[in-house]
Scaffold this active site. Structure first.
Site, PDB file in Angstrom:
ATOM      1  N   CYS A   1     113.657  37.550 -36.979  1.00 34.35           N
ATOM      2  CA  CYS A   1     112.389  37.123 -36.324  1.00 34.35           C
ATOM      3  C   CYS A   1     111.670  38.257 -36.034  1.00 34.35           C
ATOM      4  O   CYS A   1     112.262  38.947 -34.702  1.00 34.35           O
ATOM      5  CB  CYS A   1     112.829  35.973 -35.109  1.00 34.35           C
TER       6      CYS A   1
ATOM      7  N   CYS B   1     111.105  35.863 -40.351  1.00 41.26           N
ATOM      8  CA  CYS B   1     110.032  34.933 -39.764  1.00 41.26           C
ATOM      9  C   CYS B   1     109.369  35.821 -38.809  1.00 41.26           C
ATOM     10  O   CYS B   1     109.710  36.596 -38.122  1.00 41.26           O
ATOM     11  CB  CYS B   1     110.878  33.939 -38.655  1.00 41.26           C
TER      12      CYS B   1
ATOM     13  N   ARG C   1     116.843  24.766 -32.433  1.00 37.65           N
ATOM     14  CA  ARG C   1     117.461  26.382 -32.118  1.00 37.65           C
ATOM     15  C   ARG C   1     117.500  26.320 -30.446  1.00 37.65           C
ATOM     16  O   ARG C   1     116.566  26.381 -29.722  1.00 37.65           O
ATOM     17  CB  ARG C   1     116.646  27.175 -32.498  1.00 37.65           C
TER      18      ARG C   1
ATOM     19  N   CYS D   1     100.445  42.986 -22.852  1.00 42.53           N
ATOM     20  CA  CYS D   1      99.838  41.746 -23.717  1.00 42.53           C
ATOM     21  C   CYS D   1      98.474  41.460 -22.938  1.00 42.53           C
ATOM     22  O   CYS D   1      98.676  41.482 -21.523  1.00 42.53           O
ATOM     23  CB  CYS D   1     100.589  40.658 -23.874  1.00 42.53           C
TER      24      CYS D   1
ATOM     25  N   CYS E   1     107.668  27.196 -37.521  1.00 38.38           N
ATOM     26  CA  CYS E   1     108.599  27.178 -36.442  1.00 38.38           C
ATOM     27  C   CYS E   1     108.124  26.844 -35.147  1.00 38.38           C
ATOM     28  O   CYS E   1     106.922  27.888 -34.831  1.00 38.38           O
ATOM     29  CB  CYS E   1     109.416  28.480 -36.410  1.00 38.38           C
TER      30      CYS E   1
ATOM     31  N   CYS F   1      99.670  34.305 -19.787  1.00 42.02           N
ATOM     32  CA  CYS F   1     100.596  33.198 -19.855  1.00 42.02           C
ATOM     33  C   CYS F   1     101.744  33.547 -18.465  1.00 42.02           C
ATOM     34  O   CYS F   1     102.297  34.474 -18.408  1.00 42.02           O
ATOM     35  CB  CYS F   1     101.531  33.411 -21.020  1.00 42.02           C
TER      36      CYS F   1
ATOM     37  N   CYS G   1     105.417  34.799 -18.621  1.00 40.47           N
ATOM     38  CA  CYS G   1     105.868  35.800 -19.387  1.00 40.47           C
ATOM     39  C   CYS G   1     105.888  37.307 -18.881  1.00 40.47           C
ATOM     40  O   CYS G   1     105.164  37.694 -18.335  1.00 40.47           O
ATOM     41  CB  CYS G   1     104.861  35.952 -20.622  1.00 40.47           C
TER      42      CYS G   1
END
Length: 388
Positions: free
Chosen positions: A109, A142, A272, A65, A202, A69, A72
């Site tokens: 998801c 999702c 969740r 990626c 979400c 972040c 991550c």
């Protein structure tokens, strides 16, 4: 305890507690923990009974990626030894999704690393959604693909997506200390794009990166204002090879207090229990079912969870039941007004806050447990059977 009686009454009326009341939940002592869980459990049962919704993650594209972040394992510069692969083909993704559905998952998801999808990526994911829907009747889908551009949410909705996940992660005031390659406002805009397109929104948070109690309350109040249908609560998994690898700030007791606070602030929303539950709640996971009404089944994006059968046994042994595909997740007053399906790493991996009072003064600092962090080596992107 007057505080808990007040919060239960407000939760049953869907009334927002004050910030001071939310902070007070996080400040309760371990001696009061079971009282806190019992009080929040009353609110949970009012709106969701004893049902637990199962969700299943399929990592469509893992690693590499360009975003930075800090939490991550897939971030720019990550040295974590995770699986790295490019896009799964639609049939591969559908096969992975089918394993989760067979294990009892109601929602699949679909997650992909990256800043956000190109139009070609949206075409690819749309084909994947259509394939999954054709091969798994009644399943909710999702998508979690990062920041959305104009028109992309509508295209995903047209392809059959029911929901879109994009987490706020932490308070607006501390967001810049975790990520520099996009902003908190970018995330809010994407959630609003999804809602405007008729997708069920979400959006959640992660705890355990040194954020203060005030940060946690701020992000949960921001989520209440944004009004997603589902709020995933993640607990940092401190992967070796990431900037936050040494952040072991959570105890099982603190995790339960955080979940209770979220339930009081968001009483009628699908809360969740997401990434990190096995690492930080450990043997106290069953207590969390009194606070949340939704969990992920099996593994996560880049880490392994407990076995799918262990999840199912935990739900049964704790006196709860798996929510059926023919049951609407959300209470009627929300299901009738939402734009999505009537019902979520949460999918997209979240981030945290700035250094602060992550561990209450009355608690001893928890011991680091890197032995509990298991990198995913099975399922999507491998030749091994998935965990479901």
């Amino acid at each position: 305890m007057d505080l808990l009686n007040t919060l239960v009454d407000k939760g049953l009326r869907r009334e927002l507690p004050t910030r001071e009341e939310a902070l007070a939940v996080l400040a309760t002592s371990d001696d009061d923990l079971l009282d806190v869980v019992a009080a929040a459990g009353k609110v949970r049962r009012q709106w969701f009974g004893r049902r637990v919704k199962l969700n299943y993650l399929v990592n469509l594209k893992s690693g590499l990626c360009p975003e930075d972040c800090s939490y991550c394992s897939q971030r720019l510069g990550s040295q974590a030894g995770i699986l790295k692969y490019t896009w799964l083909k639609p049939d591969e993704a559908s096969k992975a999704a089918a394993a989760g559905v067979a294990g009892g998952a109601k929602r699949v998801c679909l997650v992909a690393s990256g800043r956000g999808p190109t139009d070609r990526d949206v075409d690819r994911v749309s084909e994947t959604i259509e394939t999954i829907k054709e091969q798994n009747e009644g399943v909710e889908v999702c998508a979690c693909l990062g920041l959305l551009s104009d028109g992309q949410a509508e295209r995903l909705r047209s392809a059959g997506a029911d929901a879109y996940n994009h987490n706020l992660n932490t308070s607006e005031g501390t967001y810049g200390t975790i990520t520099s390659t996009h902003t908190y406002a970018d995330r809010v805009d994407t959630v609003r794009h999804a809602q405007a397109a008729g997708l069920s929104a979400c959006s959640g948070l992660i705890a355990g990166m040194g954020e203060s109690d005030t940060d946690l309350v701020d992000v949960v109040f921001s989520l209440r204002e944004l009004d997603p249908d589902s709020v995933p609560v993640n607990f940092l998994i401190p992967f070796e090879g990431t900037p936050l690898a040494k952040e072991w700030n959570l105890t099982p007791q603190r995790c339960l207090r955080i979940l209770a606070m979220v339930r009081f602030v968001c009483p009628d929303v699908e809360v969740r229990l997401a990434g990190g539950r096995e690492v930080h709640l450990r043997s106290m996971q069953p207590l969390a079912l009194h606070l949340v009404n939704s969990i992920f089944l099996g593994d996560y994006l880049t880490s392994e969870g407990q076995t799918g059968q262990a999840d199912l046994d935990m739900i049964t042994d704790a006196g709860f039941e798996v929510e059926g595909a023919d049951t609407t997740t959300l209470p009627a007053h929300r299901a009738s007004s939402e734009g999505g399906c009537g019902t979520s790493d949460g999918g997209c991996a979240p981030c945290g806050g700035a250094p602060g009072d992550a561990v209450a003064d009355t608690e001893e600092a928890p011991a680091a447990r890197p032995d509990l962090v298991a990198v995913r080596r099975r399922g999507a992107g491998t030749d091994l059977a998935p965990n479901a």
